[in-house]
Design an enzyme around this catalytic site. Structure first.
Site, PDB file in Angstrom:
ATOM      1  N   SER A 183     -11.016  -3.241 -13.550  1.00  0.00           N
ATOM      2  CA  SER A 183     -10.160  -4.017 -12.660  1.00  0.00           C
ATOM      3  C   SER A 183      -8.975  -4.666 -13.363  1.00  0.00           C
ATOM      4  O   SER A 183      -7.940  -4.878 -12.743  1.00  0.00           O
ATOM      5  CB  SER A 183     -10.989  -5.080 -11.932  1.00  0.00           C
ATOM      6  N   HIS A 211     -11.864  -0.174  -7.379  1.00  0.00           N
ATOM      7  CA  HIS A 211     -10.442   0.163  -7.485  1.00  0.00           C
ATOM      8  C   HIS A 211     -10.174   1.672  -7.446  1.00  0.00           C
ATOM      9  O   HIS A 211      -9.031   2.096  -7.595  1.00  0.00           O
ATOM     10  CB  HIS A 211      -9.851  -0.420  -8.771  1.00  0.00           C
ATOM     11  N   LYS A 243      -9.809  -3.568  -0.810  1.00  0.00           N
ATOM     12  CA  LYS A 243      -8.723  -3.130  -1.691  1.00  0.00           C
ATOM     13  C   LYS A 243      -7.980  -1.975  -1.032  1.00  0.00           C
ATOM     14  O   LYS A 243      -7.271  -2.202  -0.063  1.00  0.00           O
ATOM     15  CB  LYS A 243      -9.297  -2.846  -3.065  1.00  0.00           C
TER      16      LYS A 243
HETATM   17  C1  LIG Z   1     -12.838  -6.974  -6.358  1.00  0.00           C
HETATM   18  C2  LIG Z   1     -14.029  -6.487  -7.090  1.00  0.00           C
HETATM   19  C3  LIG Z   1     -15.311  -6.836  -6.690  1.00  0.00           C
HETATM   20  C4  LIG Z   1     -15.555  -7.878  -5.627  1.00  0.00           C
HETATM   21  O1  LIG Z   1     -15.289  -7.384  -4.363  1.00  0.00           O
HETATM   22  P1  LIG Z   1     -15.010  -8.433  -3.187  1.00  0.00           P
HETATM   23  O2  LIG Z   1     -15.212  -7.648  -1.949  1.00  0.00           O
HETATM   24  O3  LIG Z   1     -13.629  -8.924  -3.381  1.00  0.00           O
HETATM   25  O4  LIG Z   1     -16.035  -9.524  -3.349  1.00  0.00           O
HETATM   26  C5  LIG Z   1     -16.373  -6.249  -7.327  1.00  0.00           C
HETATM   27  N1  LIG Z   1     -16.186  -5.375  -8.349  1.00  0.00           N
HETATM   28  C6  LIG Z   1     -14.965  -5.049  -8.787  1.00  0.00           C
HETATM   29  C7  LIG Z   1     -14.824  -4.088  -9.923  1.00  0.00           C
HETATM   30  C8  LIG Z   1     -13.853  -5.601  -8.184  1.00  0.00           C
HETATM   31  O5  LIG Z   1     -12.641  -5.306  -8.629  1.00  0.00           O
END
Ligand SMILES: *Cc1c(COP(=O)(O)O)cnc(C)c1O
Length: 394
Positions: A183, A211, A243
């Site tokens: 991330s 991602h 995302k």
């Molecule tokens: C954003 C993210 C999460 C958390 O997801 P949310 O739905 O925002 O709680 C978990 N793992 C990774 C790798 C992320 O980038």
């Protein structure tokens, strides 16, 4: 230790400021739905280069229409957890469509990715188990092993050999856990090598592809699909909906036994309100666009290549990432903040990422590109970055 008192809290907050780790929220006043990359922030018009809306879907009219219709049919909130009365036909349909999209037997919705990771790790491991994890995994994966009480051993970032050496030391390791696309760094885990190791040693590979889903792979199936790995190779596939899919929530995909185990045992599934059904409906619309509009992935990939070419020509400190996440290494938190502030004056919103989100000494700008960006916007960002970075701002 002992009682809480407010002067202790104030001292801790002051210490964060001294270390340039104090965080403040910027207030988004409005967004132009026709151009989700443009926003007004604290009274300023900015081009957004820090959102995770990689495909430009969050304000898409189809998603908004589906969300509104879902709300008209089911109300705004789900009303309860899935196992009580919160599981709607929209949730059920989305789970079937996610499973088909990813080539897995079943998928299970969670209310956020953070909760999905806590739920998976605490349902699948416990106090007597060893979990191996990449050193740069997302915080929620680390917190999941903590909640499980499992023994966590971390291997060097993206280093399958180092993971193999840990397997030699801990041959009964239960899970190997990794981000698919990291991330804060944007690089992709060595999934094929990790899957081979896990298979050979009888551990399960867990991939959090927050991602990668929607972005990577010929059809948007993510980093796991891009590596050609099926459910036997990656038994636990986690993804988020907030995302690239532009909505909110998360899922776990895998075989029927895994999903049934999570339904029965994942406390972050059992004891939390289901996603709003309108969000599930909007996510179904997003999946259709991911499938039907491959131009979004192609445009994004072209922007990534252009950004890297032009940034490299200006001598900017790029990382080895070919994804939509393009970090520009600053080193100190003060420098990352100064760069981010200077970019605001040029009309660009790029987040400064500081410890403890990233290791000490590796503060950075985290530029995220989106299919919503025009090439001219990316070019202008690189020009501004060139000026800002070469001004030697501290
Ligand atoms: C954003 C993210 C999460 C958390 O997801 P949310 O739905 O925002 O709680 C978990 N793992 C990774 C790798 C992320 O980038």
């Amino acid at each position: 230790m002992g009682r809480l008192d407010s002067s202790a809290l104030a001292r801790e907050l002051d210490a964060l400021t001294v270390r340039d780790q104090f965080r403040v929220r910027s207030r988004v006043d409005t967004l132009d739905p026709g151009h989700p990359e443009r926003c007004f922030v604290d009274g300023r018009a900015l081009i957004n280069f820090c959102s995770n809306d990689y495909l430009g879907l969050r304000a898409h009219p189809e998603l908004i229409r589906a969300a509104s219709e879902g709300m008209r049919s089911y109300g705004v909130g789900a009303g309860a957890a899935h196992l009580v009365c919160g599981h709607s036909a929209e949730h059920a349909a989305l789970e079937l469509e996610l499973a088909a999209f990813l080539g897995r037997e079943r998928a299970l919705l969670f209310s956020t990715g953070y909760l999905a990771n806590l739920g998976v790790l605490s349902a699948l491991s416990g106090r007597h188990d060893v979990v191996l994890a990449d050193r740069l995994n997302h915080a929620s994966l680390i917190d999941g092993t903590r909640l499980a009480g499992a023994q966590l051993h971390r291997y060097a970032h993206a280093d399958a050999h180092a993971c193999g050496r840990l397997l030699d030391r801990y041959p009964d390791s239960r899970l190997i856990v990794t981000d698919g696309v990291f991330s804060m760094d944007g690089d992709v885990a060595p999934l094929t090598a990790l899957a081979a190791l896990a298979h050979a040693r009888g551990s399960w590979l867990v991939v959090d592809d927050a991602h990668g889903i929607g972005v990577l792979g010929a059809h948007g199936g993510g980093s796991v699909a891009d590596a050609g790995l099926d459910a036997a190779a990656v038994p636990v596939l986690i993804g988020t909906l907030g995302k690239a899919l532009g909505t909110f929530g998360a899922f776990v995909a895998g075989d029927a036994l895994l999903i049934e185990t999570l339904i029965q045992r994942a406390r972050t599934y059992l004891y939390t309100t289901a996603l709003p059904p309108g969000i599930a409906a909007a996510t179904r619309a997003a999946l259709r666009i991911v499938r039907d509009e491959p131009w979004r992935r192609r445009h994004l990939q072209a922007l990534v290549l252009r950004f890297r070419d032009r940034a490299a020509a200006l001598g900017l400190p790029l990382s080895a990432s070919m994804s939509a996440i393009q970090p520009i290494l600053a080193g100190s938190s003060a420098r990352a903040l100064a760069w981010s502030d200077a970019l605001l004056k040029h009309g660009f919103w790029v987040g400064a990422i500081r410890p403890p989100t990233v290791p000490q000494g590796s503060a950075r700008l985290r530029v995220t590109l989106s299919a919503a960006h025009a090439q001219t916007q990316v070019d202008a960002l690189v020009d501004a970055l060139g000026e800002v970075v070469h001004q030697g701002l501290q």
